[in-house]
Design an enzyme around this catalytic site. Structure first.
Site, short mmCIF file in Angstrom:
data_model
loop_
_atom_site.label_atom_id
_atom_site.label_comp_id
_atom_site.label_asym_id
_atom_site.label_seq_id
_atom_site.Cartn_x
_atom_site.Cartn_y
_atom_site.Cartn_z
N LYS A 158 -2.49 -1.40 -3.93
CA LYS A 158 -3.16 -0.52 -3.62
C LYS A 158 -2.12 0.70 -4.19
CE LYS A 158 -6.06 1.74 -0.83
NZ LYS A 158 -6.27 1.29 1.03
N LYS A 174 0.70 -0.74 -0.37
CA LYS A 174 0.20 0.13 -0.12
C LYS A 174 0.80 1.07 -0.25
CE LYS A 174 -3.71 2.25 2.49
NZ LYS A 174 -5.10 2.47 3.59
#
Ligand code: PBG
Length: 313
Positions: free
Chosen positions: A233, A181
């Site tokens: 992400k 992330k």
């Protein structure tokens, strides 16, 4: 012929719809920077879950927007906190037709807006946060979440939550690790959606956008700690990381097409600068092609419908 030799197919079951649920509202509230997306009320949530299930979508990922926040994010572990109540409501509405998933992170519940609790110098305290995540895991599982979305990027979070679940005998609850992330500008509209109070940034715990190998390393650590699904992400700007993680992982790899990716296409389409449907389909297909087994996307239900009617080719 094109259909027959297509390398990447889209299927509704490979899509997950993120849903925001806001405490204390009686009607859905539109989100300015995400046209078409709302903060649901507890009353409008069952229909949203039901519509997703009817469309054949594989799951919903729930985010709570509480009325009150404090330093330790108490609402996150309160069984009557908005996310936990919403989880019970969603689980009932789903009736096993899709997988109810929950965001396991403190940022929606803390008054400072960070994903963890802070130490006396105002820095995120990794290990104290793990204790809070363990408590969250148990409450979320008890509320009916089947897949815990660990999005806080604390070191050791997968092992901590796995241990907490095992110790409580909750062997049926799975872990989705937001492994790679990145500290991204593309989360901007999401912070409107959850009314985040964050000051500063998350660069001390989220990944540096320039680092590709580090994304793979984070995923491998999470696999070692027992993740059932690993995630990259944002998606669109990190397709190389996604491809690398996908070839290194022996569990499913998902990607999150985040709020900013959504907002950009919607904004361009609203100006008539881009073909909305084609851009949406292509963006998700590209994410699948790069290696995502499933995609979290705010277009999940609409896209599922296009897939069904043959308009997503
Ligand atoms: C953290 C979390 C964030 C998103 C999902 N989970 C925000 C952040 O890390 O700042 C972003 C999702 C999106 O932008 O669509 N709870």
């Amino acid at each position: 012929m094109r259909r027959l030799v297509s390398e990447t197919r889209l299927h509704p079951a490979d899509l997950v719809l993120p849903i925001f649920v806001r405490e204390g509202v009686s009607e859905p509230v539109p989100i300015g920077s995400m046209p078409g997306v709302v903060q649901h009320s507890l009353a409008s949530l069952p229909q949203a879950v039901s519509d997703a299930a009817d469309a054949g979508v594989g799951g919903v990922m729930l985010f709570g927007v509480p009325e009150v926040r404090d330093a330790r994010g108490s609402g996150a572990t309160d069984p009557e906190g908005i996310l936990n109540v919403a989880t019970r409501v969603a689980a009932e509405a789903s009736a096993g037709r899709l997988v109810v998933q929950t965001d396991l992170c403190l940022d929606e519940f803390t008054d400072h807006g960070h994903c963890g609790v802070l130490d006396h110098l105002g820095r995120v305290d990794n290990d104290a946060t793990l204790e809070r995540y363990r408590e969250m895991a148990l409450v979320q599982a008890a509320s009916g979440s089947e897949l815990l979305g660990l999005s806080g990027m604390m070191d050791g979070q997968v092992a901590a939550v796995r241990d907490a679940l095992d110790a409580a005998g909750l062997t049926g609850t799975a872990i989705l690790a937001y492994s790679a992330k990145y500290a991204s500008a593309f989360y901007g509209p999401f912070r409107d959606a959850v009314e985040s109070t964050l000051e500063g940034d998350r660069r001390s715990y989220q990944l540096d956008p320039g680092n590709r190998r580090e994304g793979v390393r984070e995923a491998l650590i999470d696999l070692e700690e027992g993740a059932d699904v690993v995630m990259v992400k944002p998606a669109g700007s990190y397709l190389d990381v996604l491809a690398d993680v996908s070839s290194a992982s022996d569990v499913p790899v998902w990607a999150y097409q985040v709020s900013g990716e959504y907002a950009m296409i919607e904004a361009a389409a609203a100006h008539g600068w881009i073909d909305r449907r084609r851009a949406i389909v292509e963006s998700v297909r590209g994410i699948r092609r790069a290696g995502a087994d499933a995609v979290l996307t705010y277009w999940a239900v609409e896209l599922a419908e296009w897939i069904r009617t043959g308009d997503a080719a």
